[in-house]
Scaffold this motif. Sequence first.
Motif: not given
Length: 365
Positions: A47-48, A52
């Motif tokens: 996921d993001q 990150d």
Amino acid sequence: MSDPTANEDQDAMADEWAAMMEGDDEDDDLDMSAAMGVEPGSNRVLDQTEIDSLLGFDGDDDGAHDTTGVMALVNSAMVSYERLPMLEVVFDRLVRMMSTSLRNFTSDNVEVSLDQITSIRFGDYLNSIPLPAMLSVFKAEEWDNFGLMVVDSAMIYSIVDVLLGGRRGTAAMRIEGRPYTTIERNLVERMVHVVLSDLSAAFDPLSPVTFRFERLETNPRFATIVRHGNAAMLAKLRIDMEDRGGRLELLIPYATLEPVRELLLQMFMGEKFGRDSIWENHLANELWQTDVQLSAVLDEVTCSLADVLNWKVGSHLPLTTGPGGMVELRCGDSPMFRGRMGRRKGNIAVRVEQELIEQPDEVEG
């Protein structure tokens, strides 16, 4: 004619081998999935937040991206300002001196504070400068390199307002969307000269240096002093004049600080690396009391190997040195003195008349 039974047996054997191969592939997939921590049979997608975190762009912590993920690899060659402890001492002196000099310059109550000292790449800093701003390029004369001072828009209008007699208690008027006038540039340039003078004085106890104003730019493209990938030290200063003020940033490339790098590595002023004066003095005193054995060489004679092999007990070796000839005194293989041999108080002695010790200047020459 082929036997139908044999064909059926071959087909059955082929199906069995195919089933065994599929089973091995599934086992390998299960082992790989277990090693990666992924459940079997699921196509795991990051996921993001995880992406990150991997890249080092975590929005919760502004400084996290400098030490994690890909950014840690990119900035691995950066030199941290924390490895130069004396920089904080220099900028502490600068803050105190600027507070006094800017009060005299503006005839107003000025408070200067140091927000932070960070390391940054020059290109990244140029791209992050909030415009409009004035960029002052200065040169360190003794170090033969350049630095950059950035005055933001709020500080520019505050200085202009204060120097031109603006009333206290009112914020400086900001007019955006137009170039700076000649009067504004001249007033800011005067302030830059004051700050550079204080910066030179702040470095004086460490190393005498003169920071000379070069030019004033409003476009960051024209203020390039080093390559964009070069590391630099950035100091952010906050200047408050009651309800007015702004920011002033000093950027000094590490190439500029290289001549005084050893001095900036000190933990305190006057620290010496790898030297202990107490032991130096003790060793020097002990060396003066050391006993040294000297050899007096009466003469040297060169003989052939055949003559040496013919020597027998009772053979004579003639020496050309007379009773009043010069005798050389040596310490090991090094000639030290030359003098005349004689007697003193019943002992054979040599009176030194010439010194043969080579001086350091003579050795280098």
